[in-house]
Structures are given as C-alpha cells and as structure tokens.
Design a protein around this motif. Structure first.
Motif, PDB file in Angstrom:
ATOM      1  N   ASP A 174     -46.939  25.067  -6.420  1.00  0.00           N
ATOM      2  CA  ASP A 174     -47.682  26.119  -7.115  1.00  0.00           C
ATOM      3  C   ASP A 174     -47.892  25.816  -8.588  1.00  0.00           C
ATOM      4  OD1 ASP A 174     -45.075  26.375  -7.969  1.00  0.00           O
ATOM      5  OD2 ASP A 174     -44.944  28.540  -7.652  1.00  0.00           O
ATOM      6  N   CYS A 175     -47.630  24.578  -8.998  1.00  0.00           N
ATOM      7  CA  CYS A 175     -47.677  24.238 -10.424  1.00  0.00           C
ATOM      8  C   CYS A 175     -48.075  22.782 -10.615  1.00  0.00           C
ATOM      9  CB  CYS A 175     -46.295  24.477 -11.049  1.00  0.00           C
ATOM     10  SG  CYS A 175     -46.181  24.101 -12.824  1.00  0.00           S
ATOM     11  N   PRO A 224     -42.341  24.925   0.982  1.00  0.00           N
ATOM     12  CA  PRO A 224     -43.395  24.022   0.478  1.00  0.00           C
ATOM     13  C   PRO A 224     -44.303  24.675  -0.558  1.00  0.00           C
ATOM     14  CG  PRO A 224     -43.235  23.913   2.876  1.00  0.00           C
ATOM     15  CD  PRO A 224     -42.377  25.058   2.453  1.00  0.00           C
ATOM     16  N   SER A 225     -44.443  25.993  -0.507  1.00  0.00           N
ATOM     17  CA  SER A 225     -45.360  26.660  -1.437  1.00  0.00           C
ATOM     18  C   SER A 225     -44.853  26.640  -2.869  1.00  0.00           C
ATOM     19  CB  SER A 225     -45.602  28.109  -0.996  1.00  0.00           C
ATOM     20  OG  SER A 225     -44.446  28.899  -1.160  1.00  0.00           O
ATOM     21  N   ASP A 230     -33.353  17.608   0.611  1.00  0.00           N
ATOM     22  CA  ASP A 230     -34.626  18.320   0.439  1.00  0.00           C
ATOM     23  C   ASP A 230     -34.621  19.687   1.107  1.00  0.00           C
ATOM     24  OD1 ASP A 230     -35.706  16.305  -1.118  1.00  0.00           O
ATOM     25  OD2 ASP A 230     -36.587  15.252   0.584  1.00  0.00           O
ATOM     26  N   ALA A 231     -33.828  19.861   2.157  1.00  0.00           N
ATOM     27  CA  ALA A 231     -33.719  21.175   2.783  1.00  0.00           C
ATOM     28  C   ALA A 231     -33.060  22.175   1.845  1.00  0.00           C
ATOM     29  CB  ALA A 231     -32.923  21.080   4.081  1.00  0.00           C
ATOM     30  N   PRO A 276     -41.431  18.804  -7.478  1.00  0.00           N
ATOM     31  CA  PRO A 276     -41.271  17.366  -7.215  1.00  0.00           C
ATOM     32  C   PRO A 276     -40.064  16.750  -7.902  1.00  0.00           C
ATOM     33  CG  PRO A 276     -43.133  17.778  -8.680  1.00  0.00           C
ATOM     34  CD  PRO A 276     -42.699  19.109  -8.151  1.00  0.00           C
ATOM     35  N   PHE A 277     -39.609  17.344  -9.002  1.00  0.00           N
ATOM     36  CA  PHE A 277     -38.497  16.769  -9.756  1.00  0.00           C
ATOM     37  C   PHE A 277     -37.147  17.023  -9.095  1.00  0.00           C
ATOM     38  CE2 PHE A 277     -41.966  17.779 -12.606  1.00  0.00           C
ATOM     39  CZ  PHE A 277     -42.198  16.543 -13.175  1.00  0.00           C
ATOM     40  N   LEU A 278     -37.107  17.958  -8.153  1.00  0.00           N
ATOM     41  CA  LEU A 278     -35.878  18.211  -7.411  1.00  0.00           C
ATOM     42  C   LEU A 278     -35.802  17.393  -6.135  1.00  0.00           C
ATOM     43  CD1 LEU A 278     -35.664  22.114  -7.692  1.00  0.00           C
ATOM     44  CD2 LEU A 278     -34.727  20.376  -9.239  1.00  0.00           C
ATOM     45  N   ALA A 279     -36.880  16.727  -5.785  1.00  0.00           N
ATOM     46  CA  ALA A 279     -36.943  15.990  -4.525  1.00  0.00           C
ATOM     47  C   ALA A 279     -36.001  14.783  -4.542  1.00  0.00           C
ATOM     48  CB  ALA A 279     -38.372  15.531  -4.257  1.00  0.00           C
ATOM     49  N   HIS A 280     -35.441  14.487  -3.397  1.00  0.00           N
ATOM     50  CA  HIS A 280     -34.574  13.320  -3.242  1.00  0.00           C
ATOM     51  C   HIS A 280     -35.292  12.056  -3.705  1.00  0.00           C
ATOM     52  CE1 HIS A 280     -32.271  10.181  -1.062  1.00  0.00           C
ATOM     53  NE2 HIS A 280     -31.268  11.044  -1.049  1.00  0.00           N
TER      54      HIS A 280
END
Length: 394
Positions: A289-290, A31-32, A24-25, A36-40
């Motif tokens: 942002d989306c 965060p802005s 996630d890093a 979500p689809f790239l999140a672990h």
C-alpha cells in the motif's frame, strides 16, 4: 508445563537459520500491507552481500519464538551494534554520557532494518490468539540477550505506534521523531492532486517539474526490465550521494544485485537520461500500500531533478497504482511544500544503567513535546488549500 513455558526462543546468527516461509508468515501476513524491508529476502540480501555481518558493526542476533510443536510464531530482526551508524535515530549523546560516567554503551542491541529509516513492525508476531503474548515474550527475550552479551541497551527504531505504546508497559522509554509522507486522497491524476494545493504551491511544483524535464528524459524500469547495466548506473549514483552524506556508503554493489535477483518486482528504478547517458537515478521499493523512496544520486547537476525523481515520480506512481501513500525517507522539511506532510515516528529504548535511564527519560519527555508542537505547526501551515474547494487553473 503450561503453554507459555513450552515455548522456546532461539537466537540465530543468520537470517538463513529461519526459513523464509516462516519468517514471511510472521513479517508480512497480509499482502495488502506488504512491507518489502521486513521480507526475508531483503534482510538476506544485506547479510549475503556482507553489508551486514562481520566487520560492519551489525552482528545478527535474530530471535525466533517456537511453539512446543516447533512452529514459528514470532521473529525479530535483532543486531548487536558496536557503533550508532546507519540507524537515523541518534543516540550519540547517550553513549558519551555513559562513557563519562565510567560505563560502556557498546555493544548495544538494535531491532531495526539496517540503513533503512522506514516505519514498520519490529516484533513480528504471527497473527492469532497468542499474538500479544508472542510480542511480549520476544521483547523480554531481547532484554535477556542484552544481559547475555553484555549489551548496555535495547533499541527498537521506526516501529509502529501500537508496539511503542505496548512496550511502554515493559519499561521501554518512548521516543518520537519526524518524517514526511504523501497521502493519496483517491486522486485520479497528478493534476487532481495539484488542485488541492494553494495556488502558489501549485505553480511552484509545475515550474519545478517543467524545469527538471526540460533537458532530460525521465523513464522507469521494474521487474524483468531491470538489467545489470541499470544497477551499475544506479550504484554509481548511490556511491556519489553516500560518500557525501555519510563519508562512506553503507551498501555495496553486490547487495543491489542480490536485491534485484530476489525482489525485482518490488524494485522501481527511476532514471534521467541526457542523450545516451544516464545522469541520475532513484530507487523506490514497492509495498502493498506504499511506495518507499530510498536512494538517489546524480553525475551532474540538473535543476529540480532530485525533486522530480524522488518525490513527483513517486506521487505519479502511487496515483497510477492506487497506493495509499509514498514515503520519502528521513528528515527534510523541504518535502512539505511538495505535498508531503509531517508524520510522527516512534522508537522504544531499554537502558540497563539506571542513571542513564533516568537522564534519558527526562530528555525524551521534552523531545516528545517539541516534536508534537512542530508537527502540528507544520501541518497548520502545509501546502494544501484552506477552503477545501477545487482549484482553478494556476
């Protein structure tokens, strides 16, 4: 040994082999602009539910680039594919052409979010002075993996324009596509947005919203409000749509449970209720942002309900929460009349066979020109007022 030589690319068969914090890093450092689809957690839900993995034609070959001290400086979600389903960038003709020439197109390698045509970064380099080098090393590593497993090609789909431009310098072919996105121009309300549309479009949307809401109650749930009963109902709607559109749905019920358990605060379920019965539902994922529209379905026909749950409710939410845009998935020129404008999407392709590479390169040059022309024409004839003034009541 120089710094670049000291770096190691690891190939792993599961997202679990890369720590969530490290992933996630690299994937969502800001965060802005959280995607979500790239999140672990999202990719792990796909694997843990069995939607991706053995028997699905999606075999993880994820990459992690480690520095000499073991720190992860970049990652890449990479999959070996034995078919071209669930990608939304169509290459079936390329597979057929190579087959006719006596070659084998499958397996191939795909850098993508499975079953999800959402634009975003595909080479996830941790920000810093070595970011560009990390991106290049991972791209070259993907090609090395292709050679290692006998894959015909490497495809990065729905990536960012910047990645697309840089990969052209590494002998990746450039392809473009089209989606429709809604952009928030600082609107204070849905009526504020409507005021920017031509009178005829404004009246049509008001009529659609009134028609959709005339016989059902619309409500939404997110976070801890979402129950198993909500997921059960939504999955039924998803199955109906998936069976009609793809022949068989890509996702299973367990995926949605795992998604809800790990990312409930990023899930927005919008339902339509007729009396005590839920009759339709749509799933959106909330980014930094989306608002990303994903899946929808219904158990019975209700006029304009699809537009209400998937498009207008998304606009309402984006305005209320100050999100910069709403994305409503792949394709669909019908979205234009509802305030969603055409946007160019990008994909990059490396093909090992020089004959196929040359033929595809010629085709893509023409396709890019066609898409640019169509997008410009659609924008010119979009639903917004041409005078730039404020609208009166329509």
């Amino acid at each position: 040994m120089g710094d670049a030589e000291a770096r190691i690319v690891k190939i792993v068969a599961s997202i679990d082999a890369i720590g969530a914090a490290d992933w996630d890093a690299c994937a969502n450092p800001d965060p802005s602009t959280f995607n979500p689809f790239l999140a672990h957690a999202f990719l792990k839900a796909l694997e843990d539910s069995g939607a991706v993995g053995p028997g699905t034609g999606w075999t993880p070959h994820h990459l992690a680039l480690e520095d000499a001290d073991g720190a992860v400086s970049g990652v890449m979600a990479l999959y070996g594919k034995t078919h071209s389903q669930g990608e939304y960038v169509f290459d079936h003709a390329w597979a057929e052409a190579l087959h006719r020439a006596g070659g084998h197109y499958y397996p191939k390698l795909q850098a993508a979010v499975p079953f999800t045509p959402v634009p975003g970064r595909r080479i996830l380099a941790r920000p810093g002075p070595r970011e560009a080098e990390t991106e290049r090393l991972l791209a070259l590593a993907a090609r090395a993996v292709a050679a290692r497993i006998g894959a015909s090609s490497v495809h990065l789909t729905f990536l960012t324009k910047g990645e697309w431009e840089r990969l052209a310098g590494e002998d990746f072919l450039q392809r473009t596509g089209q989606q429709f996105h809604w952009h928030n121009a600082g609107y204070r309300s849905f009526d504020d947005f409507l005021a920017t549309l031509a009178s005829r479009k404004r009246k049509a949307i008001r009529k659609e919203r009134a028609e959709a809401q005339s016989s059902v109650e619309i409500f939404s749930v997110t976070g801890s409000e979402i129950t198993d009963a909500h997921w059960d109902a939504f999955f039924g709607f998803y199955l109906d749509t998936g069976s009609r559109k793809w022949g068989r749905p890509y996702l299973n019920r367990d995926f949605f449970s795992k998604l809800g358990a790990a990312m409930a605060d990023r899930c927005l379920l919008v339902f339509a209720r007729d009396g005590d019965d839920l009759v339709a539902g749509a799933l959106h994922l909330i980014g930094g942002d989306c608002l990303y529209g994903r899946y929808w379905g219904s158990s019975a026909y209700h006029p304009a309900l699809h537009f209400e749950l998937c498009y207008y409710q998304a606009i309402d939410y984006a305005i209320a929460h100050g999100l910069a845009r709403a994305e409503a998935g792949a394709q669909g020129e019908h979205k234009l009349a509802r305030g969603y404008l055409p946007e160019t999407t990008y994909s990059s392709h490396w093909l090992a066979d020089p004959r196929l590479e040359a033929a595809v390169a010629r085709y893509l040059a023409e396709e890019r020109d066609d898409i640019a022309e169509v997008n410009a024409l659609l924008r010119e004839h979009g639903p917004f007022r041409k005078d730039g003034g404020s609208a009166g009541e329509g």
